[in-house]
Write a protein that holds these residues in place. Sequence first.
Motif, mmCIF file in Angstrom:
data_model
loop_
_atom_site.group_PDB
_atom_site.id
_atom_site.type_symbol
_atom_site.label_atom_id
_atom_site.label_comp_id
_atom_site.label_asym_id
_atom_site.label_seq_id
_atom_site.Cartn_x
_atom_site.Cartn_y
_atom_site.Cartn_z
ATOM 1 N N GLY A 107 41.730 63.720 -0.624
ATOM 2 C CA GLY A 107 41.524 65.096 -1.016
ATOM 3 C C GLY A 107 42.786 65.849 -1.346
ATOM 4 N N GLN A 108 42.729 67.162 -1.095
ATOM 5 C CA GLN A 108 43.844 68.048 -1.392
ATOM 6 C C GLN A 108 45.096 67.625 -0.625
ATOM 7 N N GLU A 109 46.272 68.022 -1.191
ATOM 8 C CA GLU A 109 47.572 67.690 -0.601
ATOM 9 C C GLU A 109 47.811 66.183 -0.540
ATOM 10 N N GLY A 110 47.112 65.439 -1.395
ATOM 11 C CA GLY A 110 47.289 63.996 -1.426
ATOM 12 C C GLY A 110 46.855 63.299 -0.165
ATOM 13 N N VAL A 111 45.972 63.938 0.601
ATOM 14 C CA VAL A 111 45.549 63.393 1.887
ATOM 15 C C VAL A 111 44.737 62.110 1.710
ATOM 16 N N ILE A 112 45.060 61.117 2.539
ATOM 17 C CA ILE A 112 44.225 59.924 2.685
ATOM 18 C C ILE A 112 43.943 59.743 4.165
ATOM 19 N N LEU A 113 42.659 59.694 4.505
ATOM 20 C CA LEU A 113 42.217 59.465 5.874
ATOM 21 C C LEU A 113 41.528 58.107 5.955
ATOM 22 N N ALA A 114 41.592 57.490 7.125
ATOM 23 C CA ALA A 114 40.954 56.189 7.322
ATOM 24 C C ALA A 114 40.149 56.182 8.610
ATOM 25 N N SER A 115 39.043 55.459 8.572
ATOM 26 C CA SER A 115 38.211 55.263 9.758
ATOM 27 C C SER A 115 37.939 53.786 9.956
ATOM 28 N N SER A 123 41.891 58.863 11.015
ATOM 29 C CA SER A 123 43.331 59.009 11.185
ATOM 30 C C SER A 123 43.984 59.297 9.838
ATOM 31 N N LEU A 124 45.162 59.928 9.885
ATOM 32 C CA LEU A 124 45.887 60.307 8.676
ATOM 33 C C LEU A 124 46.788 59.169 8.217
ATOM 34 N N GLN A 125 46.591 58.711 6.977
ATOM 35 C CA GLN A 125 47.451 57.677 6.413
ATOM 36 C C GLN A 125 48.492 58.241 5.454
ATOM 37 N N ARG A 126 48.160 59.366 4.789
ATOM 38 C CA ARG A 126 49.080 59.913 3.789
ATOM 39 C C ARG A 126 48.816 61.393 3.588
ATOM 40 N N SER A 127 49.901 62.163 3.366
ATOM 41 C CA SER A 127 49.806 63.553 2.959
ATOM 42 C C SER A 127 51.143 63.965 2.377
ATOM 43 N N VAL A 128 51.125 64.703 1.269
ATOM 44 C CA VAL A 128 52.349 65.116 0.586
ATOM 45 C C VAL A 128 52.282 66.608 0.295
ATOM 46 N N LEU A 129 53.265 67.346 0.796
ATOM 47 C CA LEU A 129 53.312 68.792 0.591
ATOM 48 C C LEU A 129 54.226 69.201 -0.549
ATOM 49 N N THR A 130 55.148 68.335 -0.906
ATOM 50 C CA THR A 130 56.181 68.725 -1.866
ATOM 51 C C THR A 130 55.664 68.847 -3.290
ATOM 52 N N VAL A 131 54.555 68.191 -3.618
ATOM 53 C CA VAL A 131 53.976 68.226 -4.959
ATOM 54 C C VAL A 131 52.494 68.534 -4.845
ATOM 55 N N ASP A 132 52.007 69.470 -5.655
ATOM 56 C CA ASP A 132 50.586 69.812 -5.659
ATOM 57 C C ASP A 132 49.841 68.788 -6.499
ATOM 58 N N GLN A 133 49.526 67.654 -5.881
ATOM 59 C CA GLN A 133 48.927 66.533 -6.605
ATOM 60 C C GLN A 133 47.759 65.959 -5.788
ATOM 61 N N PRO A 134 46.601 66.622 -5.839
ATOM 62 C CA PRO A 134 45.458 66.164 -5.048
ATOM 63 C C PRO A 134 44.908 64.830 -5.526
ATOM 64 N N LEU A 135 44.233 64.148 -4.618
ATOM 65 C CA LEU A 135 43.522 62.915 -4.935
ATOM 66 C C LEU A 135 42.038 63.242 -5.109
ATOM 67 N N PHE A 136 41.417 62.618 -6.118
ATOM 68 C CA PHE A 136 40.042 62.941 -6.469
ATOM 69 C C PHE A 136 39.036 61.842 -6.140
ATOM 70 N N SER A 137 39.499 60.594 -6.004
ATOM 71 C CA SER A 137 38.545 59.499 -5.819
ATOM 72 C C SER A 137 39.239 58.329 -5.140
ATOM 73 N N VAL A 138 38.441 57.501 -4.438
ATOM 74 C CA VAL A 138 38.971 56.340 -3.736
ATOM 75 C C VAL A 138 37.956 55.209 -3.817
ATOM 76 N N TYR A 139 38.465 53.972 -3.910
ATOM 77 C CA TYR A 139 37.603 52.789 -3.955
ATOM 78 C C TYR A 139 38.324 51.624 -3.287
ATOM 79 N N PHE A 140 37.588 50.839 -2.481
ATOM 80 C CA PHE A 140 38.105 49.627 -1.855
ATOM 81 C C PHE A 140 37.191 48.465 -2.207
ATOM 82 N N LYS A 141 37.785 47.330 -2.601
ATOM 83 C CA LYS A 141 36.964 46.155 -2.875
ATOM 84 C C LYS A 141 36.689 45.371 -1.600
ATOM 85 N N ASP A 142 37.541 45.561 -0.574
ATOM 86 C CA ASP A 142 37.333 44.988 0.749
ATOM 87 C C ASP A 142 38.150 45.826 1.725
ATOM 88 N N ALA A 143 38.229 45.405 2.966
ATOM 89 C CA ALA A 143 38.878 46.235 3.978
ATOM 90 C C ALA A 143 40.398 46.306 3.830
#
Length: 329
Positions: A107-115, A123-143
């Motif tokens: 989501g916003q702030e480049g956040v990536i969460l994992a369960s 849990s938080l895997q990634r977040s970036v405050l220095t650039v306003d670059q949100p993430l819009f979609s995610v896909y995994f082919k396996d774990a």
Amino acid sequence: MLKKILMSAALSTLCATHGFAQSTGEAGAPQPVLAVQAAHAWANPTQTMLLDATHAGPSRLVAVGDHGVVILSDDEGRSWRQARQVAASSTLSAVYFADAQHGWAVGQEGVILASTDCGETWSLQRSVLTVDQPLFSVYFKDAQHGWAVGLWSLLLATDDGGHTWKPQTLPIPPGGKKADRNLFKIFAGRDGTLYIAAEQGFVLRSRDGGTTWEYRSTGNKGSLWAGTAAADGSIFVGGLLGHLYRSADGGDTWGAVDSGSSGSITGLAASGNQVLGVGLDGFMLKGADDGSKFAAHQRADRAALTAVLVPDGTSAPLLFSKDGLLKTE
């Protein structure tokens, strides 16, 4: 573009603005701000803005949205509860589960969460405050192997379950001077080919597991916000002003499909031999996976619909919107 226009402009007053360090593992990094619990903010978390939903294994449904809200259902969407802990309060744009246990939300702030526990805790895997670059979609082919996409051709890849995320460089798009197309929806075809619905009518395609990418044009110049793979192997993408396209040859060529809608398409899903869609202004779409006989119905409330999901064992789709979970009319 859906997440930047709909979520950041039209709904900017609803979006969270809390921040995090780039990695919770950094020395001296502040603790992440936890998602607001419903008891503190909403009487019912299903009535806050929800932007995406997915299956987590055969029996659980997971939806995400405003202020890091994650809700879970184990009875085909009849009742919902919040996840026990979410290590972010940024608005979440998308969610995907590789299997019943392993899921990711972005989501916003480049956040990536994992369960790793079926969506109970995140849990938080990634977040970036220095650039306003949100993430819009995610896909995994396996774990282990996954991708996340976002603003300004942001494409991240992981081969270790998200413990590390590496940016990938995309080729310059046709007619462009640099790779700066916004990437809205990443998904896979039945054969494992990866697709990204993007700006200016382009679909990016990778046939080698995300190592290299190429642009395929649908012939339209509008943004494409949604995509899905149908049961017969065909690929659908949709976006601005109800424009819908189908490819029966793995993305080599695209044909326009009359969706019957004038509202921009924000979500597509395959169910059996049908393709379902939702969009702005309350439009709901349904058609055959061969691209024929599409029809649109506009809800009386003209709700801004964001996602559609069909629970296993039922033919009734669940609708998600800026006002939360809605009943099908």
